[in-house]
Motif scaffolding. Structure first.
Motif, PDB file in Angstrom:
ATOM      1  N   PRO A  44      39.746  34.494  40.046  1.00  0.00           N
ATOM      2  CA  PRO A  44      38.389  33.928  40.057  1.00  0.00           C
ATOM      3  C   PRO A  44      38.414  32.461  40.508  1.00  0.00           C
ATOM      4  O   PRO A  44      39.399  31.760  40.240  1.00  0.00           O
ATOM      5  N   TRP A  45      37.366  32.061  41.204  1.00  0.00           N
ATOM      6  CA  TRP A  45      37.221  30.637  41.571  1.00  0.00           C
ATOM      7  C   TRP A  45      36.002  30.122  40.822  1.00  0.00           C
ATOM      8  O   TRP A  45      34.860  30.452  41.157  1.00  0.00           O
ATOM      9  N   THR A  46      36.262  29.383  39.745  1.00  0.00           N
ATOM     10  CA  THR A  46      35.189  28.931  38.861  1.00  0.00           C
ATOM     11  C   THR A  46      35.371  27.436  38.597  1.00  0.00           C
ATOM     12  O   THR A  46      35.880  27.049  37.537  1.00  0.00           O
ATOM     13  N   PRO A  47      34.950  26.597  39.550  1.00  0.00           N
ATOM     14  CA  PRO A  47      35.165  25.153  39.393  1.00  0.00           C
ATOM     15  C   PRO A  47      34.567  24.587  38.107  1.00  0.00           C
ATOM     16  O   PRO A  47      35.024  23.550  37.629  1.00  0.00           O
ATOM     17  N   ASN A  48      33.572  25.292  37.535  1.00  0.00           N
ATOM     18  CA  ASN A  48      32.976  24.786  36.298  1.00  0.00           C
ATOM     19  C   ASN A  48      33.592  25.388  35.035  1.00  0.00           C
ATOM     20  O   ASN A  48      33.146  25.108  33.926  1.00  0.00           O
ATOM     21  N   ASP A  49      34.572  26.251  35.215  1.00  0.00           N
ATOM     22  CA  ASP A  49      35.263  26.839  34.062  1.00  0.00           C
ATOM     23  C   ASP A  49      36.764  26.763  34.359  1.00  0.00           C
ATOM     24  O   ASP A  49      37.362  27.698  34.899  1.00  0.00           O
ATOM     25  N   LEU A  50      37.337  25.625  34.005  1.00  0.00           N
ATOM     26  CA  LEU A  50      38.701  25.345  34.444  1.00  0.00           C
ATOM     27  C   LEU A  50      39.753  26.223  33.777  1.00  0.00           C
ATOM     28  O   LEU A  50      40.818  26.466  34.345  1.00  0.00           O
ATOM     29  N   ALA A  51      39.445  26.720  32.580  1.00  0.00           N
ATOM     30  CA  ALA A  51      40.432  27.588  31.923  1.00  0.00           C
ATOM     31  C   ALA A  51      40.549  28.908  32.685  1.00  0.00           C
ATOM     32  O   ALA A  51      41.571  29.574  32.653  1.00  0.00           O
ATOM     33  N   LYS A  52      39.487  29.263  33.379  1.00  0.00           N
ATOM     34  CA  LYS A  52      39.440  30.564  34.059  1.00  0.00           C
ATOM     35  C   LYS A  52      39.890  30.470  35.530  1.00  0.00           C
ATOM     36  O   LYS A  52      40.480  31.400  36.078  1.00  0.00           O
ATOM     37  N   THR A  53      39.587  29.364  36.162  1.00  0.00           N
ATOM     38  CA  THR A  53      39.774  29.297  37.622  1.00  0.00           C
ATOM     39  C   THR A  53      41.242  29.502  38.005  1.00  0.00           C
ATOM     40  O   THR A  53      42.149  28.971  37.382  1.00  0.00           O
ATOM     41  N   GLY A  54      41.436  30.342  39.026  1.00  0.00           N
ATOM     42  CA  GLY A  54      42.792  30.561  39.542  1.00  0.00           C
ATOM     43  C   GLY A  54      43.700  31.363  38.625  1.00  0.00           C
ATOM     44  O   GLY A  54      44.926  31.332  38.803  1.00  0.00           O
ATOM     45  N   THR A  55      43.123  32.094  37.662  1.00  0.00           N
ATOM     46  CA  THR A  55      43.945  32.871  36.719  1.00  0.00           C
ATOM     47  C   THR A  55      44.311  34.232  37.316  1.00  0.00           C
ATOM     48  O   THR A  55      43.425  34.965  37.763  1.00  0.00           O
ATOM     49  N   PRO A  56      45.585  34.594  37.297  1.00  0.00           N
ATOM     50  CA  PRO A  56      45.948  35.930  37.793  1.00  0.00           C
ATOM     51  C   PRO A  56      45.518  36.991  36.788  1.00  0.00           C
ATOM     52  O   PRO A  56      45.095  36.658  35.679  1.00  0.00           O
ATOM     53  N   ASN A  57      45.621  38.254  37.162  1.00  0.00           N
ATOM     54  CA  ASN A  57      45.181  39.334  36.279  1.00  0.00           C
ATOM     55  C   ASN A  57      46.131  40.523  36.405  1.00  0.00           C
ATOM     56  O   ASN A  57      47.185  40.416  37.048  1.00  0.00           O
ATOM     57  N   SER A  58      45.704  41.639  35.832  1.00  0.00           N
ATOM     58  CA  SER A  58      46.616  42.806  35.795  1.00  0.00           C
ATOM     59  C   SER A  58      46.972  43.282  37.202  1.00  0.00           C
ATOM     60  O   SER A  58      48.019  43.887  37.414  1.00  0.00           O
ATOM     61  N   ARG A  59      46.121  43.009  38.183  1.00  0.00           N
ATOM     62  CA  ARG A  59      46.473  43.439  39.551  1.00  0.00           C
ATOM     63  C   ARG A  59      47.710  42.705  40.056  1.00  0.00           C
ATOM     64  O   ARG A  59      48.546  43.273  40.757  1.00  0.00           O
ATOM     65  N   HIS A  60      47.809  41.429  39.704  1.00  0.00           N
ATOM     66  CA  HIS A  60      49.005  40.682  40.130  1.00  0.00           C
ATOM     67  C   HIS A  60      50.241  41.291  39.464  1.00  0.00           C
ATOM     68  O   HIS A  60      51.265  41.481  40.108  1.00  0.00           O
ATOM     69  N   VAL A  61      50.114  41.582  38.170  1.00  0.00           N
ATOM     70  CA  VAL A  61      51.251  42.172  37.443  1.00  0.00           C
ATOM     71  C   VAL A  61      51.667  43.471  38.123  1.00  0.00           C
ATOM     72  O   VAL A  61      52.844  43.694  38.428  1.00  0.00           O
ATOM     73  N   ASN A  62      50.692  44.320  38.393  1.00  0.00           N
ATOM     74  CA  ASN A  62      50.992  45.648  38.948  1.00  0.00           C
ATOM     75  C   ASN A  62      51.604  45.569  40.343  1.00  0.00           C
ATOM     76  O   ASN A  62      52.568  46.247  40.659  1.00  0.00           O
ATOM     77  N   MET A  63      51.028  44.720  41.208  1.00  0.00           N
ATOM     78  CA  MET A  63      51.539  44.706  42.588  1.00  0.00           C
ATOM     79  C   MET A  63      52.958  44.144  42.638  1.00  0.00           C
ATOM     80  O   MET A  63      53.812  44.667  43.346  1.00  0.00           O
ATOM     81  N   TYR A  64      53.230  43.094  41.843  1.00  0.00           N
ATOM     82  CA  TYR A  64      54.577  42.515  41.927  1.00  0.00           C
ATOM     83  C   TYR A  64      55.609  43.446  41.302  1.00  0.00           C
ATOM     84  O   TYR A  64      56.740  43.539  41.783  1.00  0.00           O
TER      85      TYR A  64
END
Ligand code: FMN
Length: 457
Positions: A44-64
């Motif tokens: 997600p790109w959420t400049p107003n929610d810094l804890a969230k912005t740029g966070t990987p998710n289960s798709r990253h885990v699965n593909m790698y």
């Protein structure tokens, strides 16, 4: 059966299955194949929610996990950005002190654990876009000089860069790369790669097109490489070689521009990085102003786009393992590049998203080449390739390996003309929507909606 590149005379591939030893960390790869860095655009790109912005998710885990299970000796992540205000694109993952969160740390740790369970080395590529930051993210990005991008080969708008002071090179660049590397070490990654190619910030230091500096970071090749050496030494201070942490680099071998990096300059820079102790040097080429991911007449028979440039650079590299990336599609080309001494390792980019277990099949003697997408998606159309590869990685990430009957389950077969035509239709609509929204000042980012349920941006 997916379509593949034709191989007239099959070759013995055993040399590709040989291990490589990184000289500083002493880590050993299980074979010579490396999955090249491919940005995923799934965060997600959420400049107003810094804890969230740029966070990987289960798709990253699965593909790698799948790439590691698919046999690659080294699996590189897509570029992870060291600064939220200097993204390559919205959707990038970001690791920096100001956007940290427990969730982010947990997902990166899971990427590392799940990947390592299959025997591949998981290495995170880290980067800063500098002047190649899209204007929508930051109209005045920090860069090496005020020299803005000219006409580019990507359909994006870029702003006017701000030249960093000497002090800012430390605080905005060196310190941030070191922070991100340490974070990834703590998360359990086997290593990092500094992205010093393709015109991003560290490449901007190396290239005379952009480096107009008169301080210690400008001038000679050694001065232009200084920032990279400082990052390297800073990381090694925190994470010494005895930890086994791998530090590699991706470097342009050529830029095909008047003032752009020339191969004789790359020779000196590669020598300097080798002396510093980098474990591996991956050679590539090109920038946003001049893409280089195409076969030229001179390299047609060799497949590898940067073959002739690598040939000039490699003799000056005494310790680091050399990988060559770009264009490799058949076993004969891979084997002869190694036998000719042009490279030790082979990087695979685009074909890796259609077939996650290419390496297992190759080394087991089941295939002699990668898949070949439909002619409707010609290799010369890099923009389409980036969008289509991202769709396939998103599809692969949808399900965990343990839930799949086949490792490539759910990935659209873009070697098939009918599927490719349907995909292009979806891509056309996506681009039209992105263009229309862009005119209203809104950004559309992420993945072309095509046979995947990923909604964002
Ligand atoms: C979808 C996509 C994303 C990419 N992202 C990155 C990246 O994050 N970092 C990088 O160094 N190169 C990136 N590249 C370039 C590849 O790593 C590779 O150098 C290039 O595709 C040439 O190799 P190939 O001919 O095997 O595809 C990307 C390429 C594609 C198609």
């Amino acid at each position: 059966m997916p379509r593949r590149y034709t191989v007239e005379t099959p070759v013995d591939v055993s040399i590709l299955g040989e291990s490589l030893t990184f000289p500083t960390s002493k880590r050993v790869t299980r074979n010579r194949l490396m999955k090249a860095a491919l940005s995923e655009y799934l965060a997600p790109w959420t400049p107003n929610d810094l804890a969230k912005t740029g966070t990987p998710n289960s798709r990253h885990v699965n593909m790698y996990e799948k790439w590691s299970a698919g046999g690659y000796g080294v699996v590189l992540t897509g570029g992870i950005l060291v600064d939220k205000d200097h993204l390559e694109a919205p959707g990038n993952t970001i690791i920096s002190a100001d956007v940290d969160s427990p969730e982010k740390r947990a997902v990166w740790a899971e990427v590392a654990t799940k990947s390592k369970a299959h025997g591949g080395l998981i290495v995170a590529q880290i980067m800063h876009a500098g002047r190649q930051t899209q204007a929508a993210v930051n109209p005045h990005p920090f860069a090496v000089s005020t020299k803005a991008l000219g006409k580019t080969e990507v359909g994006r708008a870029f702003g006017t860069p701000v030249e960093m002071t000497t002090e800012q090179v430390k605080t905005e660049v060196v310190d941030k790369f070191i922070y991100t590397a340490k974070y990834l070490y703590d998360a359990g990654f086997d290593g990092i790669q500094l992205h010093c190619a393709h015109g991003y910030l560290l490449a901007q230091f190396l290239s005379r097109t952009t480096n107009k500096r008169t301080d210690q970071y400008g001038g000679s090749e050694i001065n232009r490489a200084r920032v990279i050496i400082e990052i390297y030494e800073g990381i090694r201070k925190l994470i010494p070689a005895k930890t086994g942490f791998i530090i590699g680099v991706k470097l342009n071998s050529v830029e095909f521009q008047n003032e752009g990096l020339q191969t004789n300059e790359a020779v000196i820079i590669a020598q300097e990085l080798d002396k510093a102790g980098f474990d591996f040097i991956e050679l590539s080429g090109g920038t946003y102003e001049k893409f280089a991911f195409e076969t030229r007449e001179s390299t047609k028979n060799r497949e590898a786009f940067f073959f002739e440039f690598a040939k000039e650079i490699v003799p000056s590299i005494k310790n680091a393992v050399v990988y060559l990336t770009g264009g490799f599609r058949t076993a004969p080309a891979m084997v002869s590049a190694i036998k000719d001494g042009v490279t030790q390792g082979i990087g695979i980019g685009r074909p890796a998203t259609q077939e996650f277990d290419f390496v297992n099949k190759l080394l087991a003697g089941k295939v002699q080449s990668t898949v070949a997408w439909s002619d409707l998606l010609p290799p010369s159309d890099f923009t389409t390739a980036v969008l289509a590869c991202s769709v396939q990685t998103a599809q692969a990430g949808q399900k965990a390996l343990s839930e799949c009957a086949d490792i490539n389950e759910g990935i659209s077969d873009l070697t098939d003309d009918t599927v490719a035509a349907e995909y292009l239709e979806a891509q056309k609509k996506y681009i039209e929507r992105a263009t229309a929204e862009g005119k209203q000042g809104r950004i559309v980012y992420g993945i072309v909606p095509f046979r995947n349920n990923y909604k964002q941006g």
